[in-house]
Design a protein around this motif. Sequence first.
Motif, PDB file in Angstrom:
ATOM      1  N   ALA A   1       9.026  27.280  60.747  1.00  0.00           N
ATOM      2  CA  ALA A   1       7.975  27.131  59.744  1.00  0.00           C
ATOM      3  C   ALA A   1       7.451  28.474  59.261  1.00  0.00           C
ATOM      4  O   ALA A   1       7.070  28.620  58.091  1.00  0.00           O
ATOM      5  CB  ALA A   1       6.833  26.299  60.314  1.00  0.00           C
ATOM      6  N   LEU A   2       7.427  29.460  60.147  1.00  0.00           N
ATOM      7  CA  LEU A   2       6.893  30.778  59.800  1.00  0.00           C
ATOM      8  C   LEU A   2       7.990  31.776  59.432  1.00  0.00           C
ATOM      9  O   LEU A   2       7.695  32.952  59.206  1.00  0.00           O
ATOM     10  CB  LEU A   2       6.068  31.331  60.969  1.00  0.00           C
ATOM     11  CG  LEU A   2       4.835  30.527  61.365  1.00  0.00           C
ATOM     12  CD1 LEU A   2       4.140  31.173  62.561  1.00  0.00           C
ATOM     13  CD2 LEU A   2       3.861  30.402  60.203  1.00  0.00           C
ATOM     14  N   HIS A   3       9.242  31.317  59.415  1.00  0.00           N
ATOM     15  CA  HIS A   3      10.385  32.169  59.069  1.00  0.00           C
ATOM     16  C   HIS A   3      10.497  33.361  60.023  1.00  0.00           C
ATOM     17  O   HIS A   3      10.784  34.490  59.612  1.00  0.00           O
ATOM     18  CB  HIS A   3      10.293  32.648  57.612  1.00  0.00           C
ATOM     19  CG  HIS A   3      10.140  31.536  56.626  1.00  0.00           C
ATOM     20  ND1 HIS A   3      11.159  30.663  56.302  1.00  0.00           N
ATOM     21  CD2 HIS A   3       9.068  31.116  55.911  1.00  0.00           C
ATOM     22  CE1 HIS A   3      10.746  29.779  55.433  1.00  0.00           C
ATOM     23  NE2 HIS A   3       9.472  30.017  55.170  1.00  0.00           N
ATOM     24  N   ILE A   4      10.283  33.078  61.300  1.00  0.00           N
ATOM     25  CA  ILE A   4      10.438  34.093  62.340  1.00  0.00           C
ATOM     26  C   ILE A   4      11.840  33.972  62.912  1.00  0.00           C
ATOM     27  O   ILE A   4      12.263  32.884  63.333  1.00  0.00           O
ATOM     28  CB  ILE A   4       9.401  33.915  63.463  1.00  0.00           C
ATOM     29  CG1 ILE A   4       7.986  34.134  62.929  1.00  0.00           C
ATOM     30  CG2 ILE A   4       9.686  34.862  64.623  1.00  0.00           C
ATOM     31  CD1 ILE A   4       6.903  33.755  63.923  1.00  0.00           C
ATOM     32  N   THR A   5      12.579  35.066  62.926  1.00  0.00           N
ATOM     33  CA  THR A   5      13.910  35.073  63.527  1.00  0.00           C
ATOM     34  C   THR A   5      13.928  36.038  64.707  1.00  0.00           C
ATOM     35  O   THR A   5      13.245  37.057  64.710  1.00  0.00           O
ATOM     36  CB  THR A   5      14.983  35.491  62.511  1.00  0.00           C
ATOM     37  OG1 THR A   5      14.670  36.790  62.003  1.00  0.00           O
ATOM     38  CG2 THR A   5      15.046  34.484  61.358  1.00  0.00           C
TER      39      THR A   5
END
Length: 293
Positions: free
Chosen positions: A101-105
């Motif tokens: 959801a937060l586009h954390i990779t």
Amino acid sequence: ACIRRRTPVHIEIDGRRLFFDVEGVALGVDDDGVHERPTLILLHGAPGISDHTAYKPAFTALADAAQIVYLDLAGAGRSDINPDGFSLEAWADDIVELCDALHITEPIVLGNSAGGMVAAMYAIRHPDHPAKLILSSTQAKLTAQRCVDVFERLGGEAARKAAADALIDVGTMESLLTYGAVCVPLYNTTAQPEAFSAATFRAETAAAFHELGGIWHTMDHLDGLSAITCPTLVIAGAEDPVTPIEDSIDIVEHLTACDVRFETFDDAGHSVWNDNPERAFEVLRDFITATPH
């Protein structure tokens, strides 16, 4: 210059809200240009009794090295309860959902105490997801008699009885309240502020995790640790009565598929940064910023 931000907010996942807070920036700018920083996700312990506030303000010390995401586990702090119930697996899967959801990779995930149990389960179930893992003052299987023995060494007969009642013989919320009064002050080797004083208490979650027959008492993912493949830091205090150092030794012995760094603190109890912050944050910073081999 880098501008720190603090943005407390809820995000909706599967129709329920999870509370998180962010400190630090993902991109740091200086005279040499723009530098991407890792994202450090912090998972608190004692679900229902503690929440993300357990890490504040101490972890501001790392906000210049990583963007820090403080999370309240589902049913803890300011986060909604998962209607499907409580489990390490559900909490672990929430980490992936949050990152999507937060586009954390490739996050670095740090779990302390029960948060370490969640972090380990996350890395077991999703081995390709984290960049690095930090397992702090935690265990993969509760061996209650170990805890009772250390509490007795540190606090005498009163601590032995309170620990045995809470962890072996009774395990009700009433016995846990006595445990909190008698045993929790023994968690650390230095004087600490009142534990959990800033946290939001959630009775249903606390019972589901801590009472006899709950998650803490029935979990056993020691063998599953062999599925973890990312670089992993294990940190433990030699004077920790609730997750004794032998528990961390067990974890290290079962982390057979990843690079492991094991740091022990002879002068510390539970959550080593409470007792030896200078060395603890030096170790954490070094691991967070190091380039994987």
